[in-house]
Motif scaffolding. Structure first.
Motif, PDB file in Angstrom:
ATOM      1  N   ASP A   1      94.442  52.523  64.340  1.00 57.82           N
ATOM      2  CA  ASP A   1      95.660  52.048  64.987  1.00 57.82           C
ATOM      3  C   ASP A   1      95.445  51.800  66.482  1.00 57.82           C
ATOM      4  O   ASP A   1      96.054  50.889  67.060  1.00 57.82           O
ATOM      5  N   SER A   2      94.590  52.590  67.092  1.00 55.35           N
ATOM      6  CA  SER A   2      94.383  52.496  68.537  1.00 55.35           C
ATOM      7  C   SER A   2      93.709  51.195  68.961  1.00 55.35           C
ATOM      8  O   SER A   2      93.767  50.829  70.144  1.00 55.35           O
ATOM      9  N   VAL A   3      93.069  50.500  68.023  1.00 54.83           N
ATOM     10  CA  VAL A   3      92.361  49.274  68.384  1.00 54.83           C
ATOM     11  C   VAL A   3      92.906  48.052  67.663  1.00 54.83           C
ATOM     12  O   VAL A   3      92.480  46.925  67.959  1.00 54.83           O
ATOM     13  N   LYS A   4      93.821  48.258  66.756  1.00 53.98           N
ATOM     14  CA  LYS A   4      94.349  47.151  65.971  1.00 53.98           C
ATOM     15  C   LYS A   4      94.993  46.106  66.888  1.00 53.98           C
ATOM     16  O   LYS A   4      95.771  46.445  67.781  1.00 53.98           O
ATOM     17  N   GLY A   5      94.625  44.868  66.675  1.00 47.78           N
ATOM     18  CA  GLY A   5      95.142  43.794  67.511  1.00 47.78           C
ATOM     19  C   GLY A   5      94.297  43.515  68.740  1.00 47.78           C
ATOM     20  O   GLY A   5      94.476  42.489  69.408  1.00 47.78           O
ATOM     21  N   ARG A   6      93.386  44.422  69.068  1.00 47.44           N
ATOM     22  CA  ARG A   6      92.508  44.226  70.237  1.00 47.44           C
ATOM     23  C   ARG A   6      91.045  44.057  69.834  1.00 47.44           C
ATOM     24  O   ARG A   6      90.290  43.363  70.502  1.00 47.44           O
ATOM     25  N   PHE A   7      90.634  44.726  68.760  1.00 49.59           N
ATOM     26  CA  PHE A   7      89.245  44.698  68.319  1.00 49.59           C
ATOM     27  C   PHE A   7      89.138  43.914  67.017  1.00 49.59           C
ATOM     28  O   PHE A   7      90.052  43.948  66.190  1.00 49.59           O
ATOM     29  N   THR A   8      87.999  43.256  66.833  1.00 48.28           N
ATOM     30  CA  THR A   8      87.728  42.517  65.599  1.00 48.28           C
ATOM     31  C   THR A   8      86.312  42.820  65.136  1.00 48.28           C
ATOM     32  O   THR A   8      85.362  42.633  65.899  1.00 48.28           O
TER      33      THR A   8
END
Length: 126
Positions: A61-68
């Motif tokens: 959740d902490s990286v969702k939307g920022r990391f791929t």
């Protein structure tokens, strides 16, 4: 067993983007599930993202939307594209692999993943 070598970690400013790479030695790379974990100073290693052999994705959740997370089977590389980095992203990032026929769900526990790289340091300053 597969050898994994990470690269791309460096010192960056908050808000910057960075791409990490992890190259594998195996000839059957496409049969592996792959993941990225990170460990910040004084903290336990935590799951970041995973990609199954058929491309199913999972993110903390902490990286969702920022990391791929993505993979290039032809070149035997797994990537972690990181954007809008902040100081809480500072950590040693390690890639992990597991030879499995499973496509989903993949475990987020680090004991599930059999092969690990040495890690690459990402430091984010404000």
């Amino acid at each position: 067993q597969v050898q994994l070598v990470e690269s791309g970690g460096r010192l960056v400013q908050a808000g910057d983007s960075l791409r990490l790479s992890c190259t594998a030695s195996t000839t059957i790379f496409s049969r592996y599930a792959l993941a990225w974990f990170r460990q910040a100073p004084g903290k336990e290693r935590e799951f970041v993202a995973s990609i199954s052999r058929n491309g199913n994705l999972d993110y903390a959740d902490s990286v969702k939307g920022r990391f791929t997370i993505s993979r290039d089977n032809a070149n035997k590389v797994v990537y972690l594209q990181m954007s809008n980095l902040n100081s809480e992203d500072t950590a040693v990032y390690s890639c992990a692999a597991r030879h499995t026929i499973l496509t989903a769900p993949l475990s987020r526990g680090d004991d599930y993943w059999g092969d690990w790289g040495q890690g690459t340091q990402v430091t984010v300053f404000s």
